[in-house]
Design an enzyme around this catalytic site. Structure first.
Site, PDB file in Angstrom:
ATOM      1  CD  GLU A   1      -2.777  -1.168   2.464  1.00 41.19           C
ATOM      2  OE1 GLU A   1      -2.793  -0.202   3.251  1.00 41.19           O
ATOM      3  OE2 GLU A   1      -3.425  -2.209   2.647  1.00 41.19           O
TER       4      GLU A   1
ATOM      5  CE  LYS B   1       5.365   4.609   6.913  1.00 38.81           C
ATOM      6  NZ  LYS B   1       5.210   5.957   7.420  1.00 38.81           N
TER       7      LYS B   1
HETATM    8  P1  AMP Z   1       6.008   5.093  10.948  1.00 36.24           P
HETATM    9  O1  AMP Z   1       5.267   6.236  11.561  1.00 36.24           O
HETATM   10  O2  AMP Z   1       7.072   5.538   9.995  1.00 36.24           O
HETATM   11  O3  AMP Z   1       6.469   4.071  11.938  1.00 36.24           O
HETATM   12  O4  AMP Z   1       4.976   4.310  10.017  1.00 36.24           O
HETATM   13  C1  AMP Z   1       3.791   3.772  10.494  1.00 36.24           C
HETATM   14  C2  AMP Z   1       2.644   4.712  10.216  1.00 36.24           C
HETATM   15  O5  AMP Z   1       2.368   4.835   8.826  1.00 36.24           O
HETATM   16  C3  AMP Z   1       1.326   4.217  10.763  1.00 36.24           C
HETATM   17  O6  AMP Z   1       1.241   4.536  12.124  1.00 36.24           O
HETATM   18  C4  AMP Z   1       0.318   4.997   9.943  1.00 36.24           C
HETATM   19  O7  AMP Z   1       0.055   6.207  10.614  1.00 36.24           O
HETATM   20  C5  AMP Z   1       1.058   5.342   8.682  1.00 36.24           C
HETATM   21  N1  AMP Z   1       0.470   4.801   7.432  1.00 36.24           N
HETATM   22  C6  AMP Z   1       0.402   5.480   6.283  1.00 36.24           C
HETATM   23  N2  AMP Z   1      -0.131   4.761   5.311  1.00 36.24           N
HETATM   24  C7  AMP Z   1      -0.436   3.545   5.835  1.00 36.24           C
HETATM   25  C8  AMP Z   1      -1.016   2.353   5.311  1.00 36.24           C
HETATM   26  N3  AMP Z   1      -1.384   2.229   4.048  1.00 36.24           N
HETATM   27  N4  AMP Z   1      -1.163   1.316   6.171  1.00 36.24           N
HETATM   28  C9  AMP Z   1      -0.780   1.410   7.468  1.00 36.24           C
HETATM   29  N5  AMP Z   1      -0.232   2.517   8.004  1.00 36.24           N
HETATM   30  C10 AMP Z   1      -0.050   3.582   7.205  1.00 36.24           C
END
Ligand code: AMP
Length: 565
Positions: free
Chosen positions: A248, A250
């Site tokens: 997906e 991000k």
């Molecule tokens: P990180 O903040 O870098 O650890 O990445 C995780 C975060 O990405 C999650 O907490 C979500 O807020 C965000 N996110 C964005 N797009 C997605 C997606 N398609 N699926 C799950 N999380 C996502």
């Protein structure tokens, strides 16, 4: 239970840093706690009154606490203030003044744990004209009846600075140990906690009717702890780990958990604070969904449809602050890219495999609410293609998902794996928490800010470990702002749950999370993270106000990042 007993235990905990010893000290206390008391005791241990989503925060500022100390002990405000300047901790001052009272109270009652909690609750919820004076009066009455040690912890608790260094994992272990003499209930307790984010409720249920713990159910308006992502550093590694998977986009926005039951809708942030009022545009559409009850998660960000341009979390929030919610919504309307569905009309989806949940995600094609874009990838080439198209769109990277995995509430598991764009050649970032700071020297002297010491989380040891001193990357404005924030959370000694070989000018409550870029991870003997990992050329990128301690990079992730280079 007498509050004095609790205070004595807190004192012992403060002097301990080993997790096993802490667990056994806590278990001893829990054994003597009644089912009615255990929930409240757990909240106090967490340093809260209720989980954040209730919106009831401990409520007395320093100035008022000083007034209460002064009125209860007979010392002047000036004397209390001087003592605070000298000791740096109002709890210690309260202990000192109560021990040497100038003014004895007429009658004394022994403080009971339940009474203390109830008064604290009253203080937090009093509002309206004259409420400040009555809060001070209630708190002074507690101090009138307090022993010196009790005063120390009452003050720290009401200020939200208990800092016992006891993490949730330690409390969960101790609960199981107290009731059954071993850790056999640990996993069931943890799952229950992860799907309601209310450790007090879990503890009370466990003490009253443990048989209800394994069947704890997801329910509307009890937010789940958000699932967390692991990180790998190449499409090949992702395919090796997951095989065929869902990839997906991000989105770098505002993570929200939306709950609906009938007409009522609530939106919770990643830190599980209730943010409903901030998103009227989202609320309206969630309310009109064709389900009586639903819980789902998505990432909200401003989107310029004409230019197919996404705004980052920072930009989205900045716009909403600057132009007001209504105006900002009109110009660049918010879109919520839904990426998981956790519950629909009485059915808990959290244990279902992602491929089934994804089918529900794909039903979202409304105005504000849209399904996150995702496609199946069978090999590394396909993952790389999706990654490149995400980057071209200005997104952060991709999130690869295990098609067979349940929703891993509160856990960092390989159910979700992120692959992020680097900020430049050989540059990557981590999210770390500030644990201390330095005063500026040379050109920085005017800002009285020379940088920060940051830490990552070791989940096996349930403690923070230092990984870098960050002294560059700050703009002048950022320095001034950060310094102002750090001053407010300065503490007189090293946080109890931090392992550090390094000294700082000032220690702070570990609560501000920042994103830090670096060139390389090396092994130094200076830092305590894992085997002594340290960041080379660390630089500040931005504050991550949406992230809490639970979200920061773990030592395991650091190891993964190190391998990726
Ligand atoms: P990180 O903040 O870098 O650890 O990445 C995780 C975060 O990405 C999650 O907490 C979500 O807020 C965000 N996110 C964005 N797009 C997605 C997606 N398609 N699926 C799950 N999380 C996502």
């Amino acid at each position: 239970m007498r509050f004095l007993k609790v205070a004595h235990t807190f004192e012992r905990l403060e002097k301990t840093s080993g997790r096993l010893e802490m667990t056994s000290i806590l278990a001893q206390l829990f054994k003597e706690t009644s089912p009615e008391e255990i929930g409240k005791l757990v909240y106090i241990l967490q340093g809260i009154l209720l989980p954040s989503y209730y919106g009831v925060d401990l409520g007395l500022g320093e100035k008022f606490v000083m007034e209460a100390i002064s009125s209860s002990t007979g010392y002047s405000r000036k004397e209390v203030e001087d003592c605070y300047k000298h000791k740096g901790d109002l709890g210690d001052c309260a202990e000192h003044f109560v021990k040497n009272r100038r003014q004895l109270s007429l009658y004394k009652e022994e403080l009971e744990l339940l009474h203390v909690y109830d008064v604290m609750y009253k203080i937090a919820t009093l509002s309206g004209a004259g409420s400040v004076q009555s809060k001070i009066k209630h708190f002074a009455e507690l101090l009138n009846n307090a022993q010196p040690l009790e005063a120390r912890y009452l003050v720290r608790y009401v200020l939200g600075r208990l800092r016992l260094g006891v993490g949730d994992p330690t409390i969960l272990d101790a609960l199981s140990l107290a009731k059954y003499g071993d850790r056999s209930w640990r996993d069931a307790l943890e799952r229950a906690y992860n799907i309601c984010a209310d450790l007090g409720l879990v503890a009370r249920t466990f003490f009253e009717s443990p048989e209800k713990i394994p069947s704890f159910k997801v329910q509307p308006f009890k937010p789940l702890m958000p699932a967390l992502a692991e990180r790998l550093s190449s499409p090949e590694e992702i395919i090796k780990k997951l095989g065929c998977c869902m990839v997906e986009m991000k989105y770098d926005g505002f993570r929200m958990q939306c709950h609906k039951q009938g007409e009522r809708v609530e939106i919770y942030s990643r830190k599980l604070e209730r943010m409903t009022h901030m998103f009227p545009d989202v609320v309206e559409e969630v309310r009109s969904l064709p389900y009586k009850e639903i819980i789902f998660e998505g990432e909200a960000l401003a989107y310029n449809e004409r230019e197919d341009r996404y705004y980052s979390f920072q930009e989205t929030m900045h716009r909403r602050r600057k132009h007001g919610i209504e105006e900002a919504s009109k110009e660049f309307p918010l879109r919520v890219f839904v990426f998981d569905v956790l519950y629909v009309d009485g059915v808990d989806f959290t244990l279902k495999p992602y491929k089934e949940r994804r089918a529900w995600v794909e039903k979202f094609s409304y105005n504000v609410l849209r399904a996150s874009f995702g496609a199946i990838a069978e090999n590394a080439r396909q993952v790389a293609k999706l990654f490149n198209s995400a980057i071209k769109k200005g997104l952060e990277g991709i999130m690869a998902k295990d098609l067979n995995a349940p929703y891993t509430a509160g856990k960092r598991k390989f159910a979700w794996i992120k692959l992020k764009k680097s900020y430049g050649k050989g540059m990557d970032t981590i999210d770390a928490v500030i644990v201390g700071y330095y005063l500026g020297r040379g050109a920085r002297a005017q800002f009285e800010f020379g940088g920060v010491l940051v830490a990552v989380y070791n989940d096996e040891k349930d403690r923070l470990e230092t990984i870098a001193k960050v002294a560059s990357g700050f703009t002048e404005e950022e320095m001034v702002e950060l310094k102002r924030q750090l001053e407010k959370i300065t503490i007189p000694k090293k946080p109890n749950n931090l392992a550090s070989n390094i000294e700082v000018d000032f220690w702070v409550e570990p609560q501000i999370v920042i994103e830090v870029a670096y060139d390389e991870i090396t092994i130094s003997h200076l830092h305590t993270a894992g085997k002594g990992y340290a960041l080379r050329f660390p630089r500040f990128i931005q504050k991550r106000e949406d992230k809490s301690l639970a979200d920061i990079t773990t030592v395991k992730e650091v190891e993964e990042l190190m391998k990726g280079k």
